[in-house]
Motif scaffolding. Structure first.
Motif, PDB file in Angstrom:
ATOM      1  N   ASP A 132       0.851  -1.189   0.000  1.00 56.07           N
ATOM      2  CA  ASP A 132       0.000   0.000   0.000  1.00 56.07           C
ATOM      3  C   ASP A 132       0.891   1.244   0.000  1.00 56.07           C
ATOM      4  N   GLU A 176       4.194   6.590   5.037  1.00 56.88           N
ATOM      5  CA  GLU A 176       4.059   6.725   6.487  1.00 56.88           C
ATOM      6  C   GLU A 176       5.199   6.022   7.214  1.00 56.88           C
ATOM      7  N   LYS A 177       5.509   4.796   6.796  1.00 55.12           N
ATOM      8  CA  LYS A 177       6.576   4.036   7.452  1.00 55.12           C
ATOM      9  C   LYS A 177       7.955   4.640   7.176  1.00 55.12           C
ATOM     10  N   THR A 208       0.990   3.721   2.923  1.00 56.74           N
ATOM     11  CA  THR A 208       1.627   3.081   4.084  1.00 56.74           C
ATOM     12  C   THR A 208       3.139   3.146   3.965  1.00 56.74           C
TER      13      THR A 208
END
Length: 402
Positions: A89, A95-96, A92
């Motif tokens: 994704d 974000e990570k 994601t």
């Protein structure tokens, strides 16, 4: 663990504690570096449709880190890693990536697979001045101070592969297939330009895309049977490949007679597809597990010792293995973990222990490497049938292909 390793491991000198430089001298920007440890990030999909492709990258990076630590670490410091799951994704991944850089202050990150995930994290790495080691062959048309691209770009893979199949197979007609995101679409745009503008008398007879995770390919397979292209040019990724190749075989398309050239199915992915379903297909990449050189003969057993005897190693897995090693060598060249110094020191760094044979970082942060073509066998490996005599210079911005 895995220390039946490369010749490079035994050749590296092990620094004594007296030789370890002070942390204040090698870490001036607040990275996660102590007197005894340095923290890096691993960011790949271990869940979702891309897990079939990215798991090998995680395994390769962990093997490289274990070997580096066993050989004395980096500037006398052991590598500690924090692993995050991009979960197939793209938001994601972004974000990570921010977590690894801002919260964890990782000195480097080994990660991503798809171009969509790389494009998602690139602004994060540039904003927070991190360093990403990206292992996948990709479409090119990109260069960043904050990325080292350890896979091949378009001129080393797409264009080279099309030239090979045109010359050796006399191929004139091509049916282009791909998963529906940045890399396959841009790669096929480059492929179409090359076929129509640079390969005499050649044409594209079809072009179609499928959402990630698609499992229904019977409609396009029927079109392929009707148009009878000389080459099926396939850039389908992830779990979709399992359905695609099984359905090709079920439809009676014999890849020992119908030429199929892929730039996306690596050997570790064939395990999920089944060697009997893809046998006969050609792949243009820079690494195959069967390569006959001393480095690879040490690497393959070390990998299997760590991850299982039945493990098959693919192109991106090998390119992921290069990341920690190239980072270590660059840090030691720069005598610093600071990102700006790493970026400046990267050009010219060479890894003589690379399983593919030898690599060197270009000024554009891509790697000089050989182009190879392999043919899939029923046992799940590619048999090497062609390779360039010399290293191919990376050119991420080929004139006329933007």
């Amino acid at each position: 663990m895995g220390m039946a390793a490369l010749p490079a491991v035994s050749m590296l000198s092990r620094p004594s504690f007296a030789d370890v430089p002070a942390t204040s001298a090698v870490n001036t920007t607040g990275l996660a570096v102590t007197d005894s440890e340095v923290t890096v990030g691993i960011l790949h999909s271990v869940t979702g449709t891309m897990a079939i492709s990215e798991t090998g990258s995680v395994e390769a990076e962990k093997l490289a880190i274990a070997q580096i630590n066993a050989a004395g670490g980096v500037l006398g410091r052991k590598i500690k890693f924090i692993q995050e799951d991009g979960a197939s994704d793209w938001p994601t991944f972004a974000e990570k990536a921010k977590k690894l850089l801002v919260n964890d202050k990782c000195a480097a990150v080994m990660g991503c697979w798809t171009s969509a995930s790389r494009k998602a994290v690139l602004p994060v790495f540039e904003q927070y001045n991190g360093m990403l080691y990206y292992p996948t062959f990709y479409e090119g048309l990109e260069q960043s101070k904050n990325v080292i691209y350890t896979g091949q770009e378009a001129t080393q893979q797409i264009i080279a592969g099309l030239d090979w199949v045109n010359k050796t197979k006399g191929a004139k007609s091509f049916y282009l297939l791909g998963s529906d995101y940045i890399w396959p679409r841009t790669s096929n745009k480059i492929a179409r330009k090359h076929i129509e503008n640079h390969l005499q008398g050649c044409k594209v007879v079809g072009e179609e895309y499928f959402p990630l995770g698609s499992t229904q390919f019977n409609s396009v397979i029927n079109k392929i049977k009707l148009t009878k292209p000389d080459v099926i040019y396939a850039i389908i990724v992830g779990g979709s490949n399992v359905a695609f190749y099984k359905q090709l075989k079920a439809a009676g398309i014999d890849l020992s007679k119908q030429t199929l050239l892929t730039i996306s199915v690596t050997e570790d992915e064939i395990d999920g597809i089944g060697g009997e379903n893809i046998a006969g297909a050609y792949a243009c990449m820079k690494y195959f597990q069967s390569l006959d050189n001393p480095n690879n003969k040490a690497f393959v057993p070390a990998f299997k010792k760590m991850w299982g005897e039945k493990t098959v190693i693919g192109d991106v897995t090998q390119a992921a293995y290069l990341g920690p090693w190239l980072w270590k060598l660059t840090v030691e060249k720069a005598q610093s973990f600071d990102i700006d110094k790493i970026a400046a020191a990267s050009p010219g760094v060479e890894f003589k222990g690379a399983p593919e044979g030898y690599v060197r970082i270009h000024e554009n942060h891509h790697l000089w490497s050989k182009t190879r073509v392999g043919r899939a066998k029923a046992d799940g490996q590619y048999e090497l049938i062609y390779e360039t005599a010399d290293l191919v210079e990376p050119n991420p911005f080929p004139k006329g292909y933007q």
